[in-house]
Enzyme design. Structure first.
Site, PDB file in Angstrom:
ATOM      1  N   HIS A   1      83.476  28.804  30.244  1.00 49.65           N
ATOM      2  CA  HIS A   1      84.564  29.747  29.693  1.00 49.65           C
ATOM      3  C   HIS A   1      85.008  29.177  28.492  1.00 49.65           C
ATOM      4  O   HIS A   1      85.619  29.719  27.373  1.00 49.65           O
ATOM      5  CB  HIS A   1      85.517  30.086  30.756  1.00 49.65           C
ATOM      6  CG  HIS A   1      85.183  30.896  31.752  1.00 49.65           C
ATOM      7  ND1 HIS A   1      84.463  32.080  31.780  1.00 49.65           N
ATOM      8  CD2 HIS A   1      85.213  30.785  33.268  1.00 49.65           C
ATOM      9  CE1 HIS A   1      84.178  32.622  32.660  1.00 49.65           C
ATOM     10  NE2 HIS A   1      84.665  31.790  33.708  1.00 49.65           N
TER      11      HIS A   1
ATOM     12  N   HIS B   1      81.116  25.741  35.688  1.00 49.06           N
ATOM     13  CA  HIS B   1      81.717  27.030  35.571  1.00 49.06           C
ATOM     14  C   HIS B   1      82.798  27.387  34.445  1.00 49.06           C
ATOM     15  O   HIS B   1      82.575  28.153  33.620  1.00 49.06           O
ATOM     16  CB  HIS B   1      81.994  27.678  36.665  1.00 49.06           C
ATOM     17  CG  HIS B   1      82.482  29.055  36.915  1.00 49.06           C
ATOM     18  ND1 HIS B   1      81.573  30.008  37.124  1.00 49.06           N
ATOM     19  CD2 HIS B   1      83.750  29.849  36.315  1.00 49.06           C
ATOM     20  CE1 HIS B   1      82.482  31.278  36.818  1.00 49.06           C
ATOM     21  NE2 HIS B   1      83.606  30.959  36.489  1.00 49.06           N
ATOM     22  N   GLU B   2      83.769  26.528  34.682  1.00 46.50           N
ATOM     23  CA  GLU B   2      84.921  26.504  33.428  1.00 46.50           C
ATOM     24  C   GLU B   2      84.568  26.079  32.293  1.00 46.50           C
ATOM     25  O   GLU B   2      85.293  26.512  31.350  1.00 46.50           O
ATOM     26  CB  GLU B   2      86.322  25.820  34.313  1.00 46.50           C
ATOM     27  CG  GLU B   2      86.699  26.344  35.882  1.00 46.50           C
ATOM     28  CD  GLU B   2      86.870  28.016  35.666  1.00 46.50           C
ATOM     29  OE1 GLU B   2      87.286  28.496  34.701  1.00 46.50           O
ATOM     30  OE2 GLU B   2      86.567  28.658  36.709  1.00 46.50           O
TER      31      GLU B   2
END
Length: 380
Positions: free
Chosen positions: A30, A26-27
């Protein structure tokens, strides 16, 4: 090969093995999109709180493993904290050097894509896992759809029989939605315990509809987990499935359809909790995730990977909710900025983000307590 290990050991191993990779992916979404757009990441953390281990790369990003393994964050240049809450005053007074590579000085569409990239990577991971299953195992196809939907017998307690449905009737629709096989029928009924559903059958060449009250039944799995499902007390004439080989493109399409179905069930379940049809005790937090991850790991790699896909989709869904401090909250502010052609005022932004953080923290505390009181150690 099945390993006969104590279940508690699966709990200890399963939770970090599940959450660590999902949070990292997920990170990374980003981080990679931010880096693509020239935004500098000051820190990349798996976990919150005190740093346990880390290093700084040649770009000046601090990669670290933190003490509380319940999430993670990427802190970009210009963020006042890991939640990317903007500091309007600091942003306005930033020098040209401070603006270079700053997240909050990037164009609106770039900020929106950077924020959306986190949930998007979780969705892509889910699709990749489901598509892999369909490509490897094939698509489940009913061996005999007609017989699967034909009522062959009734349970001892059968709302369907009481409502007027007879043996030999072929069920063709639930709530006016056409169904193709017995699995469709189960999905149309199991999620609605306590409701009365309009079930259409074909009898003697004509269609008839019956109002069938769905019986609420608590089912217990091999690990003692109890779930409430709906039953109407029928058995089909046949229930077998065959698996049709699928190509890559077809598998991806099936993965998308399967994921949409799961999200639809999630939305329905959450709605039922708000309306009181389901108990809030069905909400799960980190303790339940740890418990379920260990249980699925004990069932084998395929069960655990499937569970990881479900949790990844859940993470994407939760993060896209329009709650300030979550990714969806940031996107909501960017949408408002696009409509107003200027950012939301600093006072409104601060109040909204503080309220969002408080709401998320309260929800975390609530679901954690909810998890704990349902454990056997508390006598439930």
């Amino acid at each position: 090969m099945e390993l006969n290990l104590p279940l508690w050991l699966y709990y200890v191993v399963g939770f970090p093995l599940l959450l660590g990779p999902l949070v990292t992916i997920h990170e990374l979404g980003h981080y990679l999109v931010g880096r693509w757009f020239g935004v500098h990441a000051e820190a990349f953390s798996v976990g919150f709180g005190k740093e346990l281990w880390g290093f700084t790369d040649k770009r000046g990003t601090r990669w670290k493993l933190s003490a509380l393994p319940l999430g993670g964050y990427v802190q970009f240049k210009g963020d006042m904290n890991p939640a990317s809450i903007p500091d309007a005053e600091a942003a306005a007074q930033a020098t040209a050097e401070e603006r270079a590579g700053s997240f909050h000085h990037a164009s609106l569409w770039k900020r929106a894509l950077i924020v959306f990239a986190g949930p998007a990577t979780n969705i892509l991971l889910t699709l990749a896992i489901f598509a892999g299953f369909f490509a490897f195992y094939g698509k489940p196809v009913p061996g005999n759809p007609e017989e699967q939907l034909t009522v062959a017998e009734f349970a001892e307690i059968s709302p369907a029989r009481a409502a007027g449905i007879a043996i030999g009737d072929r069920i063709v629709a639930v709530e006016s939605e056409r169904i193709d096989d017995f699995r469709d029928l189960q999905d149309s009924i199991m999620l609605y315990p306590g409701r009365t559903l309009d079930i259409t059958v074909e009898r003697g060449g004509a269609e008839q509809s019956f109002a069938v009250p769905v019986r609420s039944v608590e089912m217990e799995d091999r690990f003692g987990n109890v779930s409430k499902i709906g039953l109407i007390g029928i058995a089909p004439a046949a229930a077998g499935f065959e698996f049709e080989p699928q190509g890559v493109i077809a598998s991806l399409g099936l993965a998308v359809d399967h994921s949409i179905g799961i999200v639809d069930m999630m939305v329905t379940g959450i709605g039922q909790i708000f309306t009181g049809e389901r108990s809030v005790q069905e909400l799960g937090g980190p303790v339940k995730i740890a418990k379920f991850s260990g249980e699925q790991l004990s069932l084998g790699a395929m069960a655990f990977i499937n569970f990881a896909a479900l949790i990844s989709l859940n993470l994407a869904f939760i993060n896209l909710l329009p709650i300030p401090a979550l990714d969806g909250g940031h996107l909501a502010f960017y949408a408002a900025e696009a409509v107003r052609r200027k950012p939301v005022g600093p006072r409104g932004t601060e109040v909204a983000y503080r309220a969002g953080v408080a709401l998320v923290l309260m929800l975390m505390v609530f679901v954690t307590i909810n998890d704990l009181v349902t454990l056997p150690v508390f006598g439930n």
